[in-house]
Write a protein that holds these residues in place. Structure first.
Motif: not given
Length: 656
Positions: A332, A335, A360, A362-363, A471-472, A474-477
Motif C-alpha cells: 500500500k 505509490i 495522486s 487514487d485521486e 476523492n476521500r 477512493k482513499q478510504r478516508d
C-alpha cells in the motif's frame, strides 16, 4: 478525464540481452522505470513458482545492483562537435536505432572521422577569428585613412610611443579633466558604435604615467597588427588584401566541410541517434539488479499498453519472463505514478493542474473541472468579441510556432470563451452598442453581474465538495469524507448556511429555519468529533491520536475557520462580476480620452492603445485572478496534488 490505470511490470532476462531489451523499452516509450533492487528487497518483485522459473528464482538470492563503467561524455562531445561543424540537425531518426548494433564499433568510427574534420574546422575558426579582428580594426581606424599619419614612422620613433584606443562616451569628460596631468598628445580621430577613437602619442620616459591615467579612464587599447603599420593608403591596401586572402581560404575550407558533410553526414547522424539511445540505456541499467546470469527490471506501465509490451518481447521467446501486477497486489505504501488522460479540449489545461501538483493515483483528475470552469470565469471577466478573437489568433500562432507548448492551446480556448461572452455582453473591441447583447450589458446591470458571479461561485463550490467526497471515498478516508469540513458533512453544513442566507434575502422561509439550525448544529458536532466518531465506526483504537483536551481545542478553532473559509470562498467569486464591470469601465475611460482629443486620427490612436493595454494588462490580470479562484477557493477544498508524474523513459532530440 481520468487517471490511467497502472500495473507493475517485472521483467527477467539473460544478462547478455540487457542492451537489446533496454533499447526496446526505450522505444516503447511507455515504461516508468523504478529501482528493481528496491522492489526485490521490498518483496514486490515476484515470479510465478513454475519449474521453468526455478533458475531465475534461485539466482535472486545473490542479487546485486548492475554496475557498468561506461562514460559517454567524451564521445558525446565529439559527436556534438561534429554535428556543429557540419551544421547537421540534432534529431533522432528511428531507422538508425531499430534492430541490434555494436555501439563500440560506432565509437571507433566516430574517432576516425573526428580528427579529420576537427583539424579543418579549427583552421576555419582561426581564419574566421583573424578576419573578424581585421574587420574590427578597420572599423576602429577608418577615420585615420583620411589623414596623413604614417603609423610606421610613429612605430619607429626612439623617444616616443603611440597607441590607438577607444573611450566610452561616459569617460571622455574624465579624460578631459586629466589633460593637464597627462604628458602626451591626445588626438580624436573618429567615432564608432563602441565610443570615441583616440590616437595618443607620449614620451617613452613618461609612458608608465600616461598608461596609468589612460587605465583610470578605461581606455581600451587596440592591438595593431604589424602589417598595418604604414601610410593610410598602405593600410587600406593591406586590409583589403588580407580580407580577400582570408575569405578565399574560408571559402576553400567551407567546400571541404561540404564534402565532409556529403561523405560522413549520414554516419554522424546515425551515431548521434545511437548515442542518445545508449545514454538512455545507461540510465535504465542504473535502476536494474543482476546476478551473474540474469538481470531484473521493474517499472510502471499503463494497463492498456500490456499487449503492446508483450508483443514487443515475443521475439526473445522464453528468454524473457514478464509479470504484470495490479496496484492492489503491491504494498500500500508503494505509490504508482499518475498518467493523465484528457481529450483535446481540456488537455492544455493539464499544465495548470501540474503547476499546483500532480494528482495522486487514487485521486480524481481535476483537469476537466478546471478547464471548463476556468474558461467560464475568464470569459465572464473578459467578455469581448474582438479582443477574444485577438487572443484566439495569438493562441493559434503560438501553437503553430511551438506545438509542444501548452500556452497556445490555453490561449485559443480562453480567447474563444471571451468571444462567446462578448456576444452575450454585446461588446466588440470595447464598443457596447455595435452589436446587440444576447444576455446583458454588464455596466447597465451591475447587481445582476455581482449576484450572478456569487451564484456561479456557489455552484462551483458545491461541485468541489462532490469532488472532495469522491476523492476521500477512493482513499478510504471516512473521517474526512463523511464528517470533515470538506466532506459530506461539510457540504450539508454549507447548504444549511446558504438556506439561512437565502431565507434572509428572500424575506420568507423557503426552508424552515428551525430545521436548518438543527441540521447546522448536528453538522458542527460531527466536525468537532469526526476523529473519534470515525475510529469508533471503523473499530480503531485509540479513538484519539493526541491529548483529548488538545484535540477539542483544535476542533473548536476548526469550526471558526470553517465558517470564515466558507464565507470568504463564496464572497471571493464576486470579483468575477467586478472584473467584468472593470473591463467596461476601463474602455469608457479611453473613450472619454478619445473625445477630449477632438480629432479623428487621435481618437483612432487612443482606441488602438486602449485595446492593446486592455488585452495585455487586463488580460494578464484576469488570467491570474481566474487561476487564483481555482487554486485557493476550489483546489483547497478537494485537491491535494501529491502524486508522482508518470515519466516513461524515452528519447528526446536535444542533448542537455
Amino acid at each position: 478525464m481520468a487517471v490511467e490505470k497502472m500495473e507493475m511490470l517485472n521483467l527477467v532476462a539473460p544478462i547478455e540481452e540487457i542492451n537489446n531489451i533496454s533499447r526496446d523499452i526505450i522505444l516503447l516509450e511507455n515504461v516508468h522505470i523504478v529501482n528493481a533492487l528496491n522492489e526485490i528487497n521490498e518483496s514486490n518483485f515476484t515470479l510465478n513458482v513454475l519449474e521453468e522459473n526455478l533458475e531465475e528464482l534461485v539466482d535472486m538470492c545473490v542479487i546485486r545492483p548492475y554496475m557498468e563503467d561506461k562514460d559517454y561524455r567524451d564521445i558525446s562531445k565529439k559527436i556534438n562537435d561534429l554535428m556543429d561543424c557540419l551544421e547537421l540537425e540534432k534529431t533522432i531518426k528511428e531507422e538508425y536505432i531499430e534492430g541490434s548494433y555494436d555501439f563500440k564499433a560506432s565509437i571507433k568510427e566516430i574517432e576516425d572521422i573526428y580528427w579529420e574534420i576537427k583539424r579543418v574546422y579549427e583552421e576555419k575558426s582561426l581564419y574566421t577569428e583573424e578576419l573578424n579582428k581585421i574587420q574590427e580594426f578597420d572599423s576602429h581606424i577608418h577615420h585615420l585613412k583620411r589623414t596623413k599619419v604614417d603609423l610606421s614612422i610613429l612605430n619607429n620613433l626612439n623617444f616616443f610611443s603611440f597607441k590607438i584606443g577607444i573611450l566610452s562616451k561616459e569617460n571622455i569628460n574624465r579624460l578631459k579633466k586629466n589633460y593637464e596631468n597627462i604628458s602626451a598628445i591626445v588626438l580624436h580621430i573618429g567615432s564608432n558604435t563602441l565610443g570615441e577613437v583616440y590616437l595618443v602619442i607620449s614620451p617613452r620616459d613618461l609612458e608608465t604615467e600616461t598608461n596609468r591615467i589612460l587605465h583610470s579612464v578605461n581606455f581600451h587599447e587596440l592591438d595593431i597588427p604589424k602589417e598595418f603599420l604604414g601610410t593610410p593608403e598602405e593600410i587600406v591596401i593591406n586590409i583589403e588584401d588580407k580580407v580577400k586572402e582570408n575569405r578565399s581560404k574560408l571559402e576553400s575550407i567551407d567546400n571541404k566541410l561540404k564534402q565532409f558533410k556529403e561523405k560522413y553526414g549520414v554516419i554522424i547522424e546515425r551515431q548521434y541517434s545511437r548515442l542518445r539511445l545508449e545514454e538512455e540505456v545507461a540510465d535504465i541499467k542504473k535502476e536494474t539488479a543482476c546476478t551473474n546470469n540474469y538481470f531484473y527490471l521493474s517499472g510502471w506501465v499503463p494497463s492498456r499498453e500490456k499487449k503492446r509490451i508483450e508483443n514487443r518481447f515475443k521475439k526473445y521467446g522464453h528468454k524473457v519472463l514478464i509479470m504484470f501486477k495490479d496496484v492492489s497486489e503491491v504494498h500500500k505504501y508503494i505509490i504508482p505514478p499518475t498518467k493523465l488522460k484528457n481529450n483535446k479540449l481540456t488537455r492544455p489545461f493539464e499544465a495548470l493542474v501540474k503547476m499546483y501538483g500532480i494528482p495522486s493515483y487514487d485521486e480524481l483528475d481535476p483537469t476537466m473541472f478546471l478547464s471548463l470552469t476556468y474558461m467560464l470565469l475568464f470569459g465572464a471577466m473578459f467578455g469581448d468579441v474582438g479582443q477574444g478573437m485577438i487572443l484566439f489568433l495569438a493562441g493559434l500562432y503560438l501553437s503553430k510556432k511551438n506545438r509542444k507548448s501548452f500556452y497556445g492551446g490555453i490561449l485559443t480556448r480562453l480567447g474563444l470563451s471571451s468571444t462567446i461572452f462578448g456576444f452575450l455582453y454585446g461588446s466588440i473591441f470595447g464598443f457596447e452598442h455595435v452589436i446587440p447583447a444576447l444576455m446583458v450589458h454588464p455596466i447597465e446591470h451591475i447587481n445582476f453581474m455581482l449576484m450572478g458571479s456569487v451564484a456561479i461561485g456557489i455552484i462551483m463550490l458545491i461541485t468541489s465538495f462532490g469532488y472532495s467526497i469522491v476523492n476521500r471515498i477512493k482513499q478510504r478516508d471516512m473521517k474526512e469524507g463523511l464528517f470533515g469540513r470538506n466532506g459530506l458533512n461539510g457540504l450539508i453544513f454549507y447548504l444549511c448556511l446558504l438556506g439561512i442566507v437565502g431565507n434572509a434575502v428572500m424575506e420568507r422561509e423557503i426552508v424552515p429555519l428551525s430545521l436548518l439550525y438543527v441540521i447546522l448544529l448536528i453538522s458542527l458536532i460531527f466536525i468537532v468529533v469526526r476523529e473519534p466518531l470515525a475510529n469508533l465506526i471503523l473499530k480503531k483504537r485509540p479513538l484519539y491520536h493526541e491529548d483529548v483536551s488538545s484535540y477539542y481545542i483544535e476542533s473548536g478553532f476548526d469550526i471558526f475557520e470553517t465558517l470564515l473559509s466558507m464565507m470568504s470562498n463564496t464572497i471571493s467569486f464576486i470579483r468575477v462580476g467586478a472584473f467584468a464591470l472593470n473591463h467596461v469601465g476601463l474602455f469608457i475611460a479611453f473613450q472619454t480620452m478619445a473625445k477630449i482629443m477632438n480629432n479623428f486620427t487621435g481618437s483612432i490612436i487612443i482606441f488602438l492603445i486602449g485595446n492593446i493595454i486592455i488585452i495585455c494588462l487586463e488580460g494578464l490580470i484576469v488570467f491570474i485572478q481566474g487561476l487564483r479562484l481555482q487554486y485557493y477557493e476550489l483546489f483547497s477544498k478537494y485537491y491535494r496534488g501529491e502524486g508522482i508524474e508518470f515519466k516513461p523513459i524515452k528519447l528526446v532530440d536535444s542533448l542537455d
